[in-house]
Design a protein around this motif. Structure first.
Motif, short mmCIF file in Angstrom:
data_model
loop_
_atom_site.label_atom_id
_atom_site.label_comp_id
_atom_site.label_asym_id
_atom_site.label_seq_id
_atom_site.Cartn_x
_atom_site.Cartn_y
_atom_site.Cartn_z
N UNK A 1 0.85 -1.18 0.00
CA UNK A 1 0.00 0.00 0.00
C UNK A 1 0.89 1.24 0.00
N UNK A 2 0.49 2.28 -0.72
CA UNK A 2 1.25 3.53 -0.69
C UNK A 2 1.17 4.19 0.69
N UNK A 3 0.11 3.91 1.44
CA UNK A 3 -0.15 4.59 2.71
C UNK A 3 0.59 3.99 3.90
N UNK A 4 0.86 2.67 3.86
CA UNK A 4 1.44 2.02 5.04
C UNK A 4 1.99 0.64 4.69
N UNK A 5 2.79 0.09 5.58
CA UNK A 5 3.27 -1.28 5.44
C UNK A 5 2.05 -2.19 5.61
N UNK B 1 12.49 -1.05 3.60
CA UNK B 1 12.49 -1.62 2.25
C UNK B 1 13.37 -0.77 1.34
N UNK B 2 14.33 -1.42 0.71
CA UNK B 2 15.20 -0.75 -0.27
C UNK B 2 14.56 -0.73 -1.64
N UNK B 3 13.59 -1.62 -1.84
CA UNK B 3 12.82 -1.72 -3.09
C UNK B 3 11.43 -2.22 -2.69
N UNK B 4 10.48 -2.18 -3.60
CA UNK B 4 9.20 -2.82 -3.30
C UNK B 4 9.50 -4.25 -2.89
N UNK B 5 8.98 -4.67 -1.75
CA UNK B 5 9.39 -5.96 -1.18
C UNK B 5 8.24 -6.67 -0.50
N UNK C 1 15.39 -5.79 1.56
CA UNK C 1 15.17 -5.01 2.77
C UNK C 1 16.47 -4.84 3.55
N UNK C 2 16.51 -3.77 4.34
CA UNK C 2 17.58 -3.56 5.30
C UNK C 2 16.99 -3.90 6.66
N UNK D 1 2.59 -12.36 6.38
CA UNK D 1 3.24 -11.79 5.20
C UNK D 1 3.25 -10.28 5.39
N UNK D 2 4.34 -9.66 4.94
CA UNK D 2 4.50 -8.21 5.08
C UNK D 2 4.91 -7.66 3.72
N UNK D 3 4.23 -6.61 3.25
CA UNK D 3 4.55 -5.98 1.97
C UNK D 3 4.90 -4.52 2.19
N UNK D 4 5.96 -4.08 1.52
CA UNK D 4 6.46 -2.72 1.63
C UNK D 4 6.57 -2.10 0.24
#
Length: 109
Positions: free
Chosen positions: A21-25, A96-100, A67-68, A40-43
Motif C-alpha cells: 500500500x502507498x499509505x502504510x506497510x 524496504x530498499x525496493x518494493x518488497x 530489505x535492510x 506476510x508483510x509488503x512494503x
C-alpha cells in the motif's frame, strides 16, 4: 487453536496473498496461535518499521525485493530468497530498499 483466514487443504501462492500500500506497510496473517504464527508483510520502497522488539523467536524470509534489517545498530541487507533468524526480545528495525514482500515466522518457546 490455530487461526487463519486462508483455507486449509488448498494450494496458495504466498506472494499473491499480500499487496503493498502507498499509505502504510501491509500485513496479512496466514495462520497463528498463542505459540506463534506466520505473517506476510509488503512494503513499498522506502517504507519502514521503526525499532521494536521481537515478541518471539523469528525468521524473516524475503520473497521479493530487498530489505535492510537492522539488529542492534548493525544493518543486514536481505534479498529475495534469503532469510535471517532473530531471538525473542531483540530490538530491530526494517526498511524496504525496493518494493518488497517478506514472510515473518514467529515461534514462542
Amino acid at each position: 487453536m490455530l487461526e487463519s483466514n486462508v483455507k486449509f487443504g488448498e494450494v496458495h501462492t504466498l506472494a499473491s496473498l499480500v499487496s503493498a500500500s502507498d499509505a502504510h506497510v501491509s500485513f496479512q496473517n496466514i495462520f497463528g496461535s498463542a505459540n506463534g504464527g506466520v505473517n506476510l508483510v509488503a512494503f513499498k520502497a522506502g517504507q519502514r518499521l521503526d525499532t521494536h522488539v521481537a515478541p518471539a523467536d523469528i525468521m524473516v524470509y524475503v520473497m521479493e525485493g530487498e530489505i535492510s534489517f537492522t539488529v542492534n545498530d548493525t544493518p543486514h541487507t536481505i534479498g529475495a530468497g534469503q532469510f535471517l533468524l532473530l531471538g525473542a526480545g531483540v530490538a530491530h528495525r526494517v526498511e524496504a530498499k525496493a518494493d518488497s514482500k517478506m514472510m515473518l515466522v514467529k515461534v514462542k518457546a
